[in-house]
Write a protein that holds these residues in place. Structure first.
Motif, short mmCIF file in Angstrom:
data_model
loop_
_atom_site.label_atom_id
_atom_site.label_comp_id
_atom_site.label_asym_id
_atom_site.label_seq_id
_atom_site.Cartn_x
_atom_site.Cartn_y
_atom_site.Cartn_z
N PHE A 88 0.85 -1.19 0.00
CA PHE A 88 0.00 0.00 0.00
C PHE A 88 0.89 1.24 0.00
CE2 PHE A 88 -2.25 -3.45 1.97
CZ PHE A 88 -3.53 -3.38 1.47
N GLU A 109 -3.54 5.93 -1.76
CA GLU A 109 -3.48 4.83 -0.79
C GLU A 109 -2.77 5.23 0.50
OE1 GLU A 109 -3.16 1.16 -4.04
OE2 GLU A 109 -1.52 1.60 -2.66
N SER A 110 -1.79 6.12 0.41
CA SER A 110 -0.91 6.36 1.55
C SER A 110 -1.33 7.54 2.43
CB SER A 110 0.52 6.60 1.05
OG SER A 110 0.58 7.73 0.20
N THR A 112 -3.19 9.56 4.96
CA THR A 112 -4.11 9.14 6.02
C THR A 112 -4.24 10.28 7.03
OG1 THR A 112 -3.32 6.88 5.73
CG2 THR A 112 -4.61 7.33 7.70
N ARG A 148 -7.11 -6.47 0.63
CA ARG A 148 -6.66 -5.09 0.47
C ARG A 148 -7.66 -4.11 1.08
NH1 ARG A 148 -2.37 -3.94 -2.60
NH2 ARG A 148 -3.11 -1.79 -2.73
N ASP A 149 -8.95 -4.33 0.78
CA ASP A 149 -9.95 -3.41 1.30
C ASP A 149 -10.01 -3.44 2.84
OD1 ASP A 149 -10.53 -2.75 -1.29
OD2 ASP A 149 -12.27 -4.07 -1.45
N GLU A 152 -6.79 -1.76 4.33
CA GLU A 152 -6.81 -0.30 4.20
C GLU A 152 -7.81 0.32 5.16
OE1 GLU A 152 -7.13 3.07 0.65
OE2 GLU A 152 -7.21 0.93 0.19
N ARG A 156 -6.63 2.87 8.26
CA ARG A 156 -7.14 4.24 8.35
C ARG A 156 -7.88 4.46 9.68
NH1 ARG A 156 -6.38 6.94 3.78
NH2 ARG A 156 -6.05 5.77 1.84
#
Length: 330
Positions: A88, A109-110, A112, A148-149, A152, A156
């Motif tokens: 990610f 993606e990164s 946050t 992945r979902d 992530e 977060r």
């Protein structure tokens, strides 16, 4: 000669082959095709999942395996012996001793948001292993995307509940362990047959425009931690030493107190005994005390004078014979 060959070829061409030869050829082709589809190979890092007529039948180990032909058995190969990973915020181009990464930034993606409303650029990876191939294949549609979902979303949320200083400095390992535990719990609830090996932060930085200021804060935090450790080391060195000195002084004082008490008790006992003797024989006791006192005092005097009590004669010095003897001996 050539004419004979052409004539023979035309004669054979004009003849029709028998039906049994056609059927035999077709049967041979079908048999060869069936034989070629009856065997399959499972790699050393793979596990085979066999479905028979669409229903789960068995799992097969690495090696050459047999299955029913004509599509009766369907085989899916799953890499259960390899640790897979999802990245990610970055992508690996060439892994190895000197790993190279893609220069393309993936801020979608990164980036946050932290709990104190600061933005951080978090790059991380999730390493996992498939421990139940059947569930991995058939319990969830598109398991890689699901992993992945979930990863992530958990990252977060965990980062969003933390301060930016914790994310950038000392709490990375604790946050990674928390993320790993929560991701594993969600995957277990989905029955995905996946075990999370580790969650690791690749790099955590503040956004570009404020990176210098955050780096200064980070250096200050590290300097503070270093000074705290130095103070603790000095404390651990000085405090036991001071306690030892204090204990030594206390023991010395207790010993001195015992000595003085014992001496005072001895003097009191001696005085009581002397008082009893004085009451029994006052004159004798008085005379003995006088002589004992003179015996202890006179040897300390350098010169002694004898004076008549009536004052009729002048003081008469006493010849120090002991000193004269010592001088003669030399």
């Amino acid at each position: 000669m050539e004419e004979k060959v052409v004539e023979m070829f035309n004669r054979v061409k004009g003849q029709k082959p028998p039906t049994n030869m056609i059927v035999g050829g077709l049967a041979l082709l079908v048999a060869l095709w069936a034989a070629s589809t009856c065997f399959y190979k499972v790699g050393t890092e793979e596990t085979g999942v066999v479905l028979r007529l669409g229903k789960f039948s068995k799992m097969t180990e690495p090696g050459l395996q047999f299955k029913l032909p004509f599509g009766i058995d369907q085989v899916y190969l799953v890499k259960t012996g390899r640790v897979l990973r999802e990245e990610f915020g970055f992508r690996t181009q060439e892994p190895g001793v000197r790993t190279t990464y893609s220069p393309r930034r993936m801020e979608e993606e990164s980036l946050t948001l932290t709990g104190d409303l600061n933005v951080t650029d978090v790059e991380w990876m999730v390493q996992y292993q498939i421990n139940d191939p059947y569930r991995y294949l058939f319990k969830v549609n598109n398991p890689e995307t699901t992993i992945r979902d979930i990863s992530e979303a958990v990252v977060r949320r965990v980062v969003g509940n933390s301060n930016v200083s914790d994310v950038l400095t000392v709490q990375r390992a604790a946050l990674a362990l928390q993320i790993q535990s929560e991701v594993q719990e969600i995957l277990n609830s989905y029955e995905m047959g996946v075990r999370i090996v580790t969650v690791r932060f690749q790099d955590v930085n503040p956004p570009g425009p404020v990176r210098d200021a955050f780096n200064e804060v980070n250096e200050a935090e590290q300097q503070r931690e270093s000074m705290i450790l130095q103070a603790r080391a000095q404390y651990n060195q000085e405090v036991p030493k001071a306690r030892g000195v204090a204990r030594s002084r206390i023991l010395e004082a207790e010993g001195y107190a015992v000595e003085r008490v014992n001496r005072a008790q001895g003097e009191a006992t001696r005085f009581t005994a002397l008082l009893n003797e004085y009451r029994t024989a006052p004159e004798v006791t008085r005379q003995r005390l006088y002589l004992e006192t003179m015996e202890s005092i006179l040897p300390k005097l350098e010169e002694i004078y004898v004076i008549d009590g009536n004052g009729a004669t002048s003081p008469l010095p006493l010849l120090p014979l002991s000193q004269a003897r010592q001088g003669g001996a030399r």
